[in-house]
Write a protein that holds these residues in place. Structure first.
Motif, mmCIF file in Angstrom:
data_model
loop_
_atom_site.group_PDB
_atom_site.id
_atom_site.type_symbol
_atom_site.label_atom_id
_atom_site.label_comp_id
_atom_site.label_asym_id
_atom_site.label_seq_id
_atom_site.Cartn_x
_atom_site.Cartn_y
_atom_site.Cartn_z
ATOM 1 N N ILE A 118 0.838 -1.208 0.000
ATOM 2 C CA ILE A 118 0.000 0.000 0.000
ATOM 3 C C ILE A 118 0.870 1.255 0.000
ATOM 4 N N ARG A 119 1.928 1.270 0.811
ATOM 5 C CA ARG A 119 2.795 2.447 0.900
ATOM 6 C C ARG A 119 3.454 2.766 -0.444
ATOM 7 N N GLU A 120 3.882 1.742 -1.149
ATOM 8 C CA GLU A 120 4.599 1.953 -2.403
ATOM 9 C C GLU A 120 3.677 1.977 -3.611
ATOM 10 N N LYS A 121 2.360 1.831 -3.388
ATOM 11 C CA LYS A 121 1.352 1.864 -4.469
ATOM 12 C C LYS A 121 1.687 0.851 -5.573
ATOM 13 N N ILE A 122 2.030 -0.355 -5.159
ATOM 14 C CA ILE A 122 2.472 -1.408 -6.076
ATOM 15 C C ILE A 122 1.309 -1.878 -6.949
ATOM 16 N N THR A 123 1.602 -2.189 -8.208
ATOM 17 C CA THR A 123 0.595 -2.755 -9.113
ATOM 18 C C THR A 123 0.910 -4.210 -9.480
ATOM 19 N N ILE A 124 2.209 -4.595 -9.446
ATOM 20 C CA ILE A 124 2.605 -5.957 -9.809
ATOM 21 C C ILE A 124 3.628 -6.464 -8.807
ATOM 22 N N VAL A 125 3.429 -7.696 -8.324
ATOM 23 C CA VAL A 125 4.397 -8.358 -7.455
ATOM 24 C C VAL A 125 5.111 -9.428 -8.273
ATOM 25 N N HIS A 126 6.441 -9.358 -8.321
ATOM 26 C CA HIS A 126 7.250 -10.272 -9.130
ATOM 27 C C HIS A 126 8.144 -11.088 -8.195
ATOM 28 N N GLY A 127 7.810 -12.367 -8.035
ATOM 29 C CA GLY A 127 8.586 -13.256 -7.179
ATOM 30 C C GLY A 127 9.635 -14.019 -7.972
ATOM 31 N N HIS A 128 10.787 -14.269 -7.328
ATOM 32 C CA HIS A 128 11.899 -14.945 -7.996
ATOM 33 C C HIS A 128 12.358 -16.158 -7.196
ATOM 34 N N GLN A 129 12.534 -17.264 -7.882
ATOM 35 C CA GLN A 129 13.157 -18.502 -7.409
ATOM 36 C C GLN A 129 12.197 -19.378 -6.603
ATOM 37 N N ALA A 130 12.014 -20.615 -7.093
ATOM 38 C CA ALA A 130 11.100 -21.576 -6.468
ATOM 39 C C ALA A 130 11.544 -21.963 -5.071
ATOM 40 N N PHE A 131 12.846 -21.828 -4.780
ATOM 41 C CA PHE A 131 13.360 -22.241 -3.488
ATOM 42 C C PHE A 131 13.230 -21.154 -2.429
ATOM 43 N N SER A 132 12.714 -19.982 -2.800
ATOM 44 C CA SER A 132 12.613 -18.853 -1.877
ATOM 45 C C SER A 132 11.304 -18.886 -1.096
ATOM 46 N N THR A 133 11.406 -19.039 0.216
ATOM 47 C CA THR A 133 10.223 -19.035 1.082
ATOM 48 C C THR A 133 9.505 -17.693 1.019
ATOM 49 N N LEU A 134 10.273 -16.612 1.093
ATOM 50 C CA LEU A 134 9.688 -15.270 1.075
ATOM 51 C C LEU A 134 8.936 -15.019 -0.222
ATOM 52 N N CYS A 135 9.444 -15.541 -1.333
ATOM 53 C CA CYS A 135 8.776 -15.393 -2.624
ATOM 54 C C CYS A 135 7.394 -16.051 -2.592
ATOM 55 N N HIS A 136 7.319 -17.284 -2.123
ATOM 56 C CA HIS A 136 6.045 -18.003 -2.083
ATOM 57 C C HIS A 136 5.023 -17.282 -1.196
ATOM 58 N N GLU A 137 5.468 -16.828 -0.025
ATOM 59 C CA GLU A 137 4.543 -16.153 0.878
ATOM 60 C C GLU A 137 4.074 -14.820 0.299
ATOM 61 N N ALA A 138 4.976 -14.101 -0.370
ATOM 62 C CA ALA A 138 4.608 -12.809 -0.957
ATOM 63 C C ALA A 138 3.572 -12.981 -2.059
ATOM 64 N N LEU A 139 3.762 -13.982 -2.921
ATOM 65 C CA LEU A 139 2.800 -14.211 -3.994
ATOM 66 C C LEU A 139 1.436 -14.622 -3.428
ATOM 67 N N MET A 140 1.458 -15.422 -2.357
ATOM 68 C CA MET A 140 0.209 -15.844 -1.720
ATOM 69 C C MET A 140 -0.550 -14.634 -1.173
ATOM 70 N N HIS A 141 0.151 -13.766 -0.427
ATOM 71 C CA HIS A 141 -0.506 -12.597 0.163
ATOM 72 C C HIS A 141 -0.953 -11.608 -0.910
ATOM 73 N N ALA A 142 -0.142 -11.441 -1.945
ATOM 74 C CA ALA A 142 -0.490 -10.494 -3.004
ATOM 75 C C ALA A 142 -1.767 -10.904 -3.714
ATOM 76 N N ARG A 143 -1.918 -12.193 -3.996
ATOM 77 C CA ARG A 143 -3.140 -12.661 -4.655
ATOM 78 C C ARG A 143 -4.350 -12.511 -3.737
ATOM 79 N N THR A 144 -4.145 -12.734 -2.435
ATOM 80 C CA THR A 144 -5.235 -12.540 -1.478
ATOM 81 C C THR A 144 -5.734 -11.102 -1.517
ATOM 82 N N MET A 145 -4.807 -10.155 -1.688
ATOM 83 C CA MET A 145 -5.172 -8.732 -1.696
ATOM 84 C C MET A 145 -5.565 -8.228 -3.080
ATOM 85 N N GLY A 146 -5.583 -9.128 -4.068
ATOM 86 C CA GLY A 146 -6.066 -8.756 -5.395
ATOM 87 C C GLY A 146 -5.030 -8.191 -6.338
ATOM 88 N N TYR A 147 -3.734 -8.322 -5.992
ATOM 89 C CA TYR A 147 -2.683 -7.816 -6.874
ATOM 90 C C TYR A 147 -2.353 -8.831 -7.964
#
Length: 448
Positions: A92-121
């Motif tokens: 929200i602070r950065e007014k993001i429109t697209i979340v781009h996750g990198h690397q299947a082995f990254s835990t933070l990537c998986h969680e970020a994509l999950m939360h972003a889709r929940t919020m409609g990004y």
């Protein structure tokens, strides 16, 4: 660039500077070129030592080092929902429109994509590695990837082999997966001013000395090549658990004067090592793309590599000699490369690499993927949750519940923590000077 075409991108991965590697370089150079093209780019990764909070890098690239410490192999501890509050605030602070996750082995990537889709990004995922299907680790990782990509908007792979692997592992429709290769900073990786003499041939190896990178093959290949060619010397850069085996081989065959062990080589010094050699040897057992080959070719080295994964797609046939991951075949390939050396022109090879691989081209093609991701219409909650049910008889139901809880927690945060309308938005500004805009890849990443 007009506001309607300007993307606001959040790059997310556990792997970023001050750690060095292929994923880290990819995120950095892609972000710099997207910034040059007028987009807003923010990077999110976990804390590295005392590096926590917000930092700025070249060109005004903003990096959030969130206060999560690495748990295993630079990955954060999986929490599912622990990163939701900070992820929501940053988006929200950065007014993001697209979340781009990198690397299947990254835990933070998986969680970020999950939360972003929940919020409609809209979300985009880039896979940088190849994984198998038989061992326990790959089976679990493939199921996690299937969960993450069940509701992803678009995906990117770095080679056609990587695309086939990702589609098979995740069940993602092939039309959602794009192939955009890595690139190389040719301004940084340049040949030596004068061509080396071929009286003494130097073969360079720069790699993590682990099983996956074929360190065990080197133990058999190096003595065989030294027996065949008295004028060949090896320089081995890198560290890892297999380093002991190579040092034992060197002692056993009395090759101390012909095999030089450098240990870990900082990325800023890789070019200075490469330009001392004639041939670059890559012995990987699995590789989605291999940026190291690009760096070596850009420095004018002839490459000898195992024919695995996406490696055959990387270089033209006259710039690489391929071999099966077998010691005898690799020795034959090195023989062929040594005989081919007099025809190699390092400066001409460097100029070809400048035309073949450019981060500016990678950024343009990634921008097209972002445009197509934003063109997708939003689905309601039930439509989104229904995508997880086909992931498995039991796994699908578990994924369904995980995402439903994530949605409820997001709604709870909006009510209990702070409504999104009350979160202060960050004003946009640019730190790029004209010199940087003209030559973005000439500004090297910091060493940490």
């Amino acid at each position: 660039m007009s506001e309607c075409k300007r993307h606001r991108i959040l790059m997310v991965s556990d792997f970023f500077y001050p750690n060095f590697g292929g994923v880290e370089n990819h995120i950095y150079y892609l972000s710099q070129c997207l910034l040059k093209r007028g987009h807003k780019v923010v990077v999110m990764t976990h804390a590295y030592g005392n590096r926590s909070g917000v930092r700025y890098m070249t060109g005004g690239l903003k990096v959030y080092y969130i206060p999560w410490k690495p748990f295993l192999m630079q990955n954060t501890l999986p929490t599912f929902y622990g990163t939701l509050p900070i992820m929501r605030t940053v988006l929200i602070r950065e007014k993001i429109t697209i979340v781009h996750g990198h690397q299947a082995f990254s835990t933070l990537c998986h969680e970020a994509l999950m939360h972003a889709r929940t919020m409609g990004y809209k979300v985009v995922f880039t896979d940088h590695s190849l994984y198998g299907f038989a061992d326990a680790g790959s089976i679990h990782m493939n199921k996690v990837l299937q969960f993450t990509l069940a509701d992803v908007t678009q995906a990117i792979c770095v080679s056609h082999t990587s695309k086939e692997n990702t589609v098979l592992r995740s069940g993602l429709p092939p039309e959602k997966v794009y192939v955009i290769p890595n690139a190389v900073d040719t301004a940084m990786f340049k040949p030596a001013p004068e061509q080396l003499s071929c009286k003494e041939i130097i073969i360079v190896v720069i790699s993590r000395l682990v099983y996956r990178k074929g360190a065990d093959l080197l133990v058999e290949v190096i003595p065989a090549v030294c027996r065949l060619f008295p004028n060949v010397r090896f320089i081995v850069g890198g560290d890892g658990p297999k380093r002991v085996r190579i040092e034992e081989m060197r002692e056993k065959h009395s090759l101390q004067d012909r095999v030089e062990m450098l240990g870990a080589v900082p990325h800023a010094q890789v070019r200075s090592v490469l330009i001392t050699g004639h041939i670059f040897l890559n012995s990987s057992l699995t590789e989605a793309f291999c940026i190291a080959i690009l760096e070596a070719a850009s420095c004018g080295l002839l490459t000898v590599s195992t024919r695995v994964g996406g490696v055959p797609e990387v270089l033209p046939d006259d710039m690489v000699v391929l071999a099966e991951p077998d010691p005898s075949d690799m020795v034959r390939a090195i023989q062929k490369a040594i005989h081919f050396l007099p025809r190699i022109d390092p400066q001409a090879m460097h100029l070809r690499m400048k035309k073949l691989y450019s981060w500016h081209d990678v950024a343009k093609r990634t921008e097209i993927v972002y445009d197509r991701a934003l063109a997708f219409s939003n689905q309601d909650l039930l439509d989104r949750l229904s995508r997880y049910l086909p992931c498995g008889a039991w796994a699908g139901k578990i994924f369904f519940v995980v995402m439903l809880i994530d949605f409820l927690l997001w709604r709870l945060l909006q009510w209990w923590q702070q409504p999104s309308t009350e979160i202060e938005e960050v004003p946009d500004f640019s730190m790029m000077n004209q010199n940087y805009v003209d030559n973005p890849t000439q500004h090297y990443p910091p060493d940490g």
